[in-house]
Design a protein around this motif. Structure first.
Motif, mmCIF file in Angstrom:
data_model
loop_
_atom_site.group_PDB
_atom_site.id
_atom_site.type_symbol
_atom_site.label_atom_id
_atom_site.label_comp_id
_atom_site.label_asym_id
_atom_site.label_seq_id
_atom_site.Cartn_x
_atom_site.Cartn_y
_atom_site.Cartn_z
ATOM 1 N N LEU A 125 1.466 5.578 -6.852
ATOM 2 C CA LEU A 125 2.710 6.050 -6.259
ATOM 3 C C LEU A 125 2.955 7.460 -6.773
ATOM 4 O O LEU A 125 2.891 7.703 -7.982
ATOM 5 N N SER A 177 1.190 8.930 3.143
ATOM 6 C CA SER A 177 0.889 7.644 2.516
ATOM 7 C C SER A 177 -0.116 6.884 3.367
ATOM 8 O O SER A 177 -0.125 6.975 4.602
ATOM 9 N N THR A 184 0.809 5.983 -2.059
ATOM 10 C CA THR A 184 2.170 5.997 -1.534
ATOM 11 C C THR A 184 2.843 7.278 -2.008
ATOM 12 O O THR A 184 2.971 7.514 -3.215
ATOM 13 N N ALA A 219 6.137 9.079 -2.305
ATOM 14 C CA ALA A 219 7.577 8.808 -2.288
ATOM 15 C C ALA A 219 8.329 10.105 -2.503
ATOM 16 O O ALA A 219 8.959 10.321 -3.536
ATOM 17 N N ASN A 277 6.860 3.801 0.984
ATOM 18 C CA ASN A 277 6.648 2.997 -0.211
ATOM 19 C C ASN A 277 7.354 1.651 -0.064
ATOM 20 O O ASN A 277 8.579 1.592 0.030
ATOM 21 N N ALA A 301 12.443 4.548 -5.568
ATOM 22 C CA ALA A 301 11.077 4.114 -5.297
ATOM 23 C C ALA A 301 10.404 3.704 -6.596
ATOM 24 O O ALA A 301 10.257 4.521 -7.520
#
Length: 547
Positions: A172, A206, A227, A229, A255, A285
């Motif tokens: 992430l 993403s 992902t 974010a 996300n 997130a």
């Protein structure tokens, strides 16, 4: 007499190897020619050497499997040439070393020393007696093949290549991009899922990404799920919508581990809004990335009413007004009428459906329609002149053709196209609309007397035989009103019967004697009266007397 022999000898090639077709190197083979009818022979030993001898010998110095061919020629023969084949297998008493590099991703290695001859036995270092061995680990493997007095050892050095190639774990990123570097010191080729061939790759969305590399000749790959974010990129714009239109505020990001908190307490990625106001949302997130944004929702209202359906009389007009009411309806109003007008109001005077669409600067639409029905003017009409007819004569009164919006009503309440009176009297028809009524009437007089079409009816024969049937002969006169005379004459023109009484008939006698059968003449004169008045009728004819 001549006799022709077409049985020309054909070339035939056959070959054999002695003492055997299998042996240990160096291995001498004596080839035997078993063919016939050839003048020239050509041997090919399969190792690049050849011979033109009829039955040559050849020494094989290296192990292997050799395909031997014998070609027999005779240019004068029917088939000119023929070929025979045999196979020679030469084994070696020495060890044959094989080195095999196999990429692990391609699966296990199959070691195969199968010889194309029978009577061979195999012995692997692990005790297997099969001609093949499947291995999937590095190591040295050997097998001894036995045939007669020959033994051959095949040794295999297997290297299962498994180069290490890994992308970072799924990640992430609180940013709008991620740069990946997959450079490997032994790699000769790189490729990404979109065809990019650089070891350095920039991710801006993403998703799942696939990288491929060729290392030590092996093709290896790995995937990563990224992902992004970038919470700051979630920008909710203010919304102005029409009243009654649901608004969905959606703050969803890619996300899946994002939490949402709206100012109205909702924790879903999106909320439905039905009232004007300012709304905010906070996104978090993976517990790492957080941001807050807000949005203003303004509802607009646009209402129009051009009235109910109308019915007017000819010459009248109606004013339709589409000016909207309520909310912010006065901003940027556009009117579109079905008749092409673009003003707030229109005057109408023709039947039809009138529709209008009104829009404003917000994009709101309002629609309405009404139906105007103009009652038609009743055209002048007449049922014609008064009627005076005889009894039995038809009378037909005809109404004007039907017109939409105008009803027809006869004096008895009927609405047919025609009306037929059967008695004297006054008859009328009214044409009615929503705005007017027109009426016309006629007097119909029906006289009591009918029209007599055939006032004198006379038969053409009678039989005065006293049987009570058809014994008398006389004319039947309808509507008699005055003088009457009826006479009968024989064939010589002599009057044999005469009367002035319409009820008196001839009985077939003259001077009290029966008249002979035959044809007699008759004469009738009478005054009759019917609907058309009194008239004198004179008729004559023949009557046949039968016995």
């Amino acid at each position: 007499m001549f006799k022709i022999d077409f049985q020309t000898p054909s070339v035939n090639a056959q070959a054999a190897a002695t003492p055997s077709a299998t042996g240990c190197a160096p291995f001498e083979v004596n080839f035997t020619n078993l063919g016939s009818s050839a003048l020239i022979y050509k041997w090919h030993f399969g190792d690049g050497d050849s011979s033109s001898l009829d039955e040559p010998s050849h020494i094989y110095t290296t192990p292997g499997t050799f395909d031997v061919a014998l070609i027999a020629f005779d240019p004068a023969s029917c088939n000119i040439a023929d070929t025979a084949y045999l196979q020679v297998v030469v084994l070696s008493n020495t060890t044959v070393l094989h080195t095999i590099d196999q990429c692990a991703v391609e699966g296990p290695v199959v070691l195969d020393v199968t010889l194309p001859i029978s009577g061979v036995s195999y012995e692997w270092n692990n005790g297997s007696t099969l001609p093949t061995q499947t291995v999937n680990t590095d190591g040295t493997y050997w097998v001894t093949s036995y045939h007669n007095n020959c033994a051959q050892v095949d040794s295999f050095i297997v290297d299962m290549l498994n180069p290490i190639f890994e992308l970072p774990p799924d990640t992430l990123v609180c940013d709008n991009q991620l740069v990946l570097d997959i450079t490997h010191p032994d790699a000769t080729f790189y490729a990404w899922q979109d065809g990019t061939n650089s070891p350095i790759y920039t991710i801006t969305q993403s998703g799942t990404y696939l990288a491929l590399a060729v290392i030590q000749g092996c093709t290896v790959s790995d995937m990563i799920n990224v992902t992004l974010a970038d919470i700051d990129d979630v920008q909710l714009s203010d919304v102005a919508v029409c009243d009654g239109t649901p608004v969905i505020l959606d703050a969803t990001i890619a996300n899946p581990n994002t939490t949402y908190l709206w100012s109205n307490g909702s924790t879903t990625p999106s909320v439905n809004i039905t009232q004007s106001g300012t709304y905010s949302v906070t996104l978090t997130a993976d517990g790492l990335c957080s941001d807050t944004d807000e949005i203003a929702v303004a509802y607009d209202n646009l209402v129009i009413d051009i009235g109910n359906d109308l019915q007017l009389c000819s010459g009248e007009t109606a004013l339709l007004n589409a000016t909207p009411t309520g909310g912010n309806s006065g901003t940027g109003i556009v009117y579109t009428w079905s008749n092409g007008a673009n003003t707030p109001t229109i005057n109408i005077a023709e039947s039809g459906i009138y529709a209008v669409t009104v829009s404003n600067a917000t994009g709101c639409l309002a629609e309405d329609e009404m139906t105007l029905d103009i009652s038609p003017a009743i055209p002048p009409f007449t049922l014609g002149d008064d009627w005076e007819v005889c009894k039995g004569e038809p009378v037909l009164l005809t109404a004007p053709a039907a017109v939409s919006g105008i009803s027809r009503v006869w004096q008895d309440g009927s609405a047919a196209d025609t009306y037929s009176p059967t008695t004297s009297g006054i008859y009328w028809l009214e044409l009615r609309s929503e705005c007017d009524t027109l009426r016309d009437e006629v007097t119909v007089t029906i006289k009591d007397l009918p029209i007599v079409v055939n006032p004198v009816m006379v038969p053409n024969g009678f039989s005065p035989n006293q049987d009570g049937m058809n014994d008398l002969f006389r004319p039947v006169v309808h509507g008699i009103s005055g003088d009457y005379e009826f006479c009968v004459y024989n064939r010589w023109g002599q009057k044999i019967f005469s009367t002035i009484d319409p009820a008196e008939a001839w009985d077939g006698q003259a001077q009290d004697m029966e008249c002979d059968m035959g044809v007699y003449a008759w004469y009738c004169r009478a005054y009759v009266v019917d609907c058309e008045g009194e008239q004198e009728i004179i008729q004559q004819g023949n009557i046949t007397l039968l016995r």
